[in-house]
Write an enzyme that holds these catalytic residues in place. Sequence first.
Site, PDB file in Angstrom:
ATOM      1  CB  ALA A 259     -88.584  50.277 -69.506  1.00 31.56           C
ATOM      2  CG  MET A 260     -82.970  46.556 -68.301  1.00 29.67           C
ATOM      3  SD  MET A 260     -81.710  47.835 -68.563  1.00 29.67           S
ATOM      4  CE  MET A 260     -80.537  46.932 -69.589  1.00 29.67           C
ATOM      5  CD  GLU A 261     -81.250  48.992 -72.622  1.00 27.98           C
ATOM      6  OE1 GLU A 261     -80.066  49.370 -72.691  1.00 27.98           O
ATOM      7  OE2 GLU A 261     -82.074  49.488 -71.833  1.00 27.98           O
ATOM      8  CG  ASN A 262     -83.202  43.231 -69.467  1.00 26.86           C
ATOM      9  OD1 ASN A 262     -82.174  43.648 -68.969  1.00 26.86           O
ATOM     10  ND2 ASN A 262     -84.390  43.413 -68.915  1.00 26.86           N
ATOM     11  CG  HIS A 294     -85.786  54.739 -74.890  1.00 22.76           C
ATOM     12  ND1 HIS A 294     -85.065  55.859 -75.228  1.00 22.76           N
ATOM     13  CD2 HIS A 294     -84.970  54.014 -74.067  1.00 22.76           C
ATOM     14  CE1 HIS A 294     -83.891  55.822 -74.641  1.00 22.76           C
ATOM     15  NE2 HIS A 294     -83.806  54.701 -73.930  1.00 22.76           N
ATOM     16  CD  GLU A 295     -86.197  50.898 -72.310  1.00 23.31           C
ATOM     17  OE1 GLU A 295     -85.142  50.240 -72.462  1.00 23.31           O
ATOM     18  OE2 GLU A 295     -86.216  52.000 -71.744  1.00 23.31           O
TER      19      GLU A 295
END
Length: 853
Positions: A259-262, A294-295
């Site tokens: 995943a990515m926390e943008n 987490h994200e």
Amino acid sequence: MRDTAPQPIYLADYQPPPFLVDAVDLTFRLAPQATRVIAKIRFRPNPAATQGHDLRLDGEALTLIAASINGTTISAAPDATGLTVPAADLPEGAFDWQAEVEIAPEGNTALEGLYMSRGMYCTQCEAEGFRKITFYPDRPDVMAPFRVRIEADQPVLLSNGNLVAEGSGWAEWQDPHPKPAYLFALVAGDLRAASARFHTMEGREVALNIWVRPGDEGKTDYAMDALKRSMIWDEQVYGRAYDLDIFNIVAVDDFNMGAMENKGLNIFNSAYVLASPETATDGNYAAIERIIAHEYFHNWTGNRITCRDWFQLSLKEGLTVFRDQQFMGDMRSHAVKRIEDVLTLRARQFREDAGPLAHPVRPESFVEINNFYTSTVYEKGAELIRMLQLLVGPDGYRTALDLYFERHDGQACTIEDWIAVFEDATGRDLSQFKRWYGQAGTPRIDVTEDWQDGTYTLTLRQHTPPTPGQPLKEPLVIPVAMGLIGADGREMLPTQVLELDSPEGRFTFANLPGKPVASLLRGFSAPVILNHALSREDRALLLAHDTDPVNRFEAGRGLARDILLAMIREGAKPGPEYLDALRMMLRDDTLDPAFRALALSLPSEEDLASNLHDAGEIPDPDAIHRARQDALQIIAQALASDLALVFGEMQTPGPYSADARDAGRRALRMQAVGLLARVDGGTKAAEVFARADNMTEQLGAWGALLAIGRGQEETAQFYRQWSHDRLVLDKWFAAQLIHARPEQAAELAQSLSEHVDFDWKNPNRFRSVIGSLGGNPAGFHRSCGAGYRLVADWLIRLDGVNPQSAARMSTLFETWRRYDADRQALIRAELERISAHDGLSRDMGEMVGRMLE
């Protein structure tokens, strides 16, 4: 083969950016083969940098249509990595840069920058993907607010921040918080939202949306619940509230990472969003809970405060992993979660530290930063935070974190900034502790003990083996949590923390009523290897009576490891004392079922190979596999009646729940099914498979059948039932290889790679086959080398399409030097074949080069 080797980037060469950015305005006119991106960027000279610099903008695979400065068209000639405007052509002071470029997201198979996934536009910009979208100083210490306009024939148009305007075929988003370009995100497609509302402790009402493809709407409930609990937890534990009006999550099928926390628009691998009892295991639910948290936690530890440069990556990732570990412990079981984290650390990070890919938590150099999203940066980085908390205490930790948020909000920071916060908050000198960030390798602690006249003396000696580029090591500050257990099982000394800060430390405990057994490294208080010679009687005592659950587990695991190593070396068999200890643990209703399930498991084949290598021996994958299988058979026969009882007792009445209680009961129940299959020929497992109403039991029972050479009918049935579900089909591919007989594994992997549903360009599907072959060590390491050849063939093929995924999968070869000369020769030949391939990517070239050095 590459004509010239890419040059490394060094931490020591860091220079502040010559220009800062005050505002970014982007317009996207989306089209699969010809997307236009118009960027308007307000630059100003950086007063912290020397003046008179050229304007250097990063850019890759961009077709420049036009460029101007302050409205005046300029002639610019991009090169392979960007574009340079000479200092002489720049105006004094601040100026406005505008560029229009064209990109082709449909052809972007690397899944970096703007690409397409099954008709959906999406982005992945960390670490250096934004440069594939437009020309920009693509580095984390350049932070700016973004305004984004999206024009497309798509029903849903998303970007960072808050939605400020929209109409037919367009939408505008504004993110008021300065951010580096790696946090930029855009999604456009035919999506459906599961929506909710959340009220922050500061009174802000936040719209929560989880966006999925049509047909997946019913699989988002758990992800939404996990998001809400994460938001509440971060307010209660860290005092951090969400800071925008909207929080969006999008599930994407083609994604290189988890995943990515943008900022405000998290993009997730769909495997970590979508779940239903019928399609997701308890492990999937736990992973969704952890990764959602987490994200989200990155909003403060990563977004509001980011890293100055990519060498500081663990500043955001190590801290956020530690935070998600805390969260999961609070949501489930601290003991079980800690044991799981320790097992993961040993399986992944210790392995990394022991091989040619070893590097510090803060590396000194890299060629391709994507290769350093590693267990060392993430999991070992989290262990450093845990040690800091232990050394300064919970109150000191909270004071330091409050100061960190207050002092550095909106900044791009370094490890030095992080350490200084703790020193200022607690008054403690942490200069020696900081060595943990710069020193690679797993420290060893050798234990010697002395008992005389009621006095117990404990001597601890630390050393860290050489690692690539670091032959000599300095002593570290190592917190060793310990207690003492008496021969009657009573705790003679409750937990206290010893600090080992020199090569040798001696600690004395006087006036004890009897000779104690030391329980060392309680809670796994430091990421080290402890060489503590305990007898089987001592381990049995700790297994039965240690008050620390991690060390209680470690005692049982140590017994199992000693027995398995004796089986490998001498052909020994598990004795009655071990089997009796297992039986007592299995039947102890006071213990969490999840703990019992973990304690009933054996060390992995990879773990045993590592133990043999550490002892100076050459591990034999075939002998390890045989010994482990023999041990499982003996345990199953000895505990059959107890396992049958536990199987019945661990049923979960009522509808499926993914909560920790029911998940723990199912974990123990499926452990029992797996062992019982070895004595009843799979009768019980076949019954469970036939009646299962949830994926945990269906997949677990099928795996139990595969492990004993049965399950062909169930394999076909599983495929017929789930061939329409892409995520469940990943499980179908993976389970067959993980449980395959070693002599059949490579051939089966070849066959599955030719299956009509094997989409090798999809990272999840690729991992489910090629990665799962590596998850069958005896199969992958067959002496004929078939597994090595197959993996190398696929790495070469994938590298030309998706270098990042290919390079990460190359770590299957990282332990190659521990094996016998014949296997080493076979692997070396494959690594050299990969290295010599024409057009090899920078990602793969660095990884293979490090493994061959």
